[in-house]
Design a protein around this motif. Structure first.
Motif, PDB file in Angstrom:
ATOM      1  N   ARG A   3       0.827  -1.203   0.000  1.00 43.58           N
ATOM      2  CA  ARG A   3       0.000   0.000   0.000  1.00 43.58           C
ATOM      3  C   ARG A   3       0.863   1.256   0.000  1.00 43.58           C
ATOM      4  O   ARG A   3       0.589   2.227  -0.703  1.00 43.58           O
ATOM      5  CB  ARG A   3      -0.954   0.012   1.202  1.00 43.58           C
ATOM      6  N   GLY A   4       1.935   1.248   0.790  1.00 46.06           N
ATOM      7  CA  GLY A   4       2.836   2.392   0.830  1.00 46.06           C
ATOM      8  C   GLY A   4       3.488   2.656  -0.519  1.00 46.06           C
ATOM      9  O   GLY A   4       3.587   3.807  -0.967  1.00 46.06           O
ATOM     10  N   GLU A   5       3.920   1.579  -1.184  1.00 47.67           N
ATOM     11  CA  GLU A   5       4.549   1.710  -2.498  1.00 47.67           C
ATOM     12  C   GLU A   5       3.554   2.249  -3.521  1.00 47.67           C
ATOM     13  O   GLU A   5       3.872   3.133  -4.323  1.00 47.67           O
ATOM     14  CB  GLU A   5       5.073   0.350  -2.964  1.00 47.67           C
ATOM     15  N   TYR A   6       2.336   1.716  -3.493  1.00 55.60           N
ATOM     16  CA  TYR A   6       1.313   2.142  -4.444  1.00 55.60           C
ATOM     17  C   TYR A   6       0.963   3.613  -4.257  1.00 55.60           C
ATOM     18  O   TYR A   6       0.844   4.363  -5.231  1.00 55.60           O
ATOM     19  CB  TYR A   6       0.055   1.286  -4.298  1.00 55.60           C
ATOM     20  N   ASP A   7       0.777   4.024  -3.021  1.00 60.36           N
ATOM     21  CA  ASP A   7       0.397   5.410  -2.745  1.00 60.36           C
ATOM     22  C   ASP A   7       1.471   6.381  -3.206  1.00 60.36           C
ATOM     23  O   ASP A   7       1.173   7.425  -3.810  1.00 60.36           O
ATOM     24  CB  ASP A   7       0.144   5.604  -1.246  1.00 60.36           C
ATOM     25  N   ALA A   8       2.729   6.058  -2.909  1.00 57.71           N
ATOM     26  CA  ALA A   8       3.837   6.937  -3.290  1.00 57.71           C
ATOM     27  C   ALA A   8       3.940   7.054  -4.808  1.00 57.71           C
ATOM     28  O   ALA A   8       4.121   8.154  -5.352  1.00 57.71           O
ATOM     29  CB  ALA A   8       5.147   6.407  -2.710  1.00 57.71           C
ATOM     30  N   PHE A   9       3.796   5.929  -5.495  1.00 56.89           N
ATOM     31  CA  PHE A   9       3.907   5.949  -6.953  1.00 56.89           C
ATOM     32  C   PHE A   9       2.728   6.687  -7.585  1.00 56.89           C
ATOM     33  O   PHE A   9       2.898   7.474  -8.511  1.00 56.89           O
ATOM     34  CB  PHE A   9       3.971   4.523  -7.498  1.00 56.89           C
ATOM     35  N   LEU A  10       1.530   6.421  -7.078  1.00 57.14           N
ATOM     36  CA  LEU A  10       0.349   7.093  -7.614  1.00 57.14           C
ATOM     37  C   LEU A  10       0.446   8.603  -7.437  1.00 57.14           C
ATOM     38  O   LEU A  10      -0.010   9.369  -8.303  1.00 57.14           O
ATOM     39  CB  LEU A  10      -0.917   6.569  -6.928  1.00 57.14           C
ATOM     40  N   GLY A  11       1.053   9.031  -6.350  1.00 58.46           N
ATOM     41  CA  GLY A  11       1.224  10.463  -6.126  1.00 58.46           C
ATOM     42  C   GLY A  11       2.069  11.099  -7.225  1.00 58.46           C
ATOM     43  O   GLY A  11       1.714  12.158  -7.767  1.00 58.46           O
ATOM     44  N   SER A  12       3.166  10.448  -7.573  1.00 54.71           N
ATOM     45  CA  SER A  12       4.043  10.968  -8.633  1.00 54.71           C
ATOM     46  C   SER A  12       3.358  10.914  -9.997  1.00 54.71           C
ATOM     47  O   SER A  12       3.476  11.845 -10.806  1.00 54.71           O
ATOM     48  CB  SER A  12       5.340  10.153  -8.675  1.00 54.71           C
ATOM     49  N   LYS A  16       0.132  11.000 -10.611  1.00 53.27           N
ATOM     50  CA  LYS A  16      -0.927  12.000 -10.655  1.00 53.27           C
ATOM     51  C   LYS A  16      -0.370  13.399 -10.866  1.00 53.27           C
ATOM     52  O   LYS A  16      -1.019  14.238 -11.512  1.00 53.27           O
ATOM     53  CB  LYS A  16      -1.756  11.946  -9.368  1.00 53.27           C
ATOM     54  N   ASP A  17       0.827  13.663 -10.345  1.00 53.03           N
ATOM     55  CA  ASP A  17       1.464  14.967 -10.582  1.00 53.03           C
ATOM     56  C   ASP A  17       1.694  15.182 -12.074  1.00 53.03           C
ATOM     57  O   ASP A  17       1.415  16.273 -12.609  1.00 53.03           O
ATOM     58  CB  ASP A  17       2.806  15.044  -9.849  1.00 53.03           C
TER      59      ASP A  17
END
Length: 206
Positions: free
Chosen positions: A142-151, A153-154
């Protein structure tokens, strides 16, 4: 005498009920663990599809960039839903684990034989260890997915009001870094999933 026999029978019946509850709890935990591992895999697959859709735009292969951008937005939402499902499944698994382990510990403490009590507590410790690896896998994924999705989405937001060839071309270096990051993330998640699956197999054999 009859009262003593009746009381003993009641205790024995109670122990059988407790044992059956323990079996049911263990089976439920395995099911919840399977759902967590599955959620991690499905989130990875969806995120991979989302990245592929993004690359279609950045690489200039989208026949209709505006339509592709709209579809990409839906894909991102699906990825977020899948990532959220990882946490949901893990929380359900954690709750079931807490119930099982508390019951198991209480049951072990009630065993009179020192040897059997020791064996029971040892198996409890081993099972908690196997479960812990699955729980850690869910949290890490979940941590990996959230961090990647943030980038991701930017970069998608960057294109939101500037979806023209020059803007897309200017984003290619950032997209290349994102894709390189994705490769490392997917490899890491695959490793995490392999560990979780092995731990799940260990749970089934307990």
């Amino acid at each position: 005498m009859r009262r003593t026999i009746a009381f003993s029978a009641l205790l024995l019946a109670g122990s059988f009920v407790s044992a059956q509850e323990g079996i049911n709890q263990a089976e439920t935990l395995i099911k919840k663990s399977e759902q967590t591992v599955k959620a991690v895999t499905e989130a990875r697959q969806q995120l991979e599809k989302t990245l592929a859709s993004y690359n279609t735009i950045v690489d200039g292969k989208a026949a209709d960039p505006k339509a592709a951008y709209k579809d990409l937005g839906k894909a991102v939402n699906d990825s977020e839903d899948r990532a959220a499902d990882v946490t949901k499944r893990k929380d359900e698994m954690d709750a079931e684990a807490a119930t099982l382990f508390a019951s198991w510990k209480a049951s072990s403490d009630s065993i009179v034989s020192p040897d059997l009590k020791k064996k029971s507590l040892l198996r409890l410790d081993e099972t908690q260890g196997s479960y812990g690896k699955i729980a850690a896998a869910g949290k890490e994924a979940r941590g990996e997915y959230d961090a990647f999705l943030g980038s991701l989405k930017d970069q998608i937001t960057f294109l939101g009001h500037d979806l023209n060839p020059s803007a897309i071309a200017s984003l290619k270096p950032d997209a290349a870094k994102l894709n390189d990051r994705a490769k490392k993330m997917f490899l890491k998640i695959d490793g995490v999933s392999t560990t979780a699956t092995a731990s799940l197999d260990a749970l089934r054999q307990k």
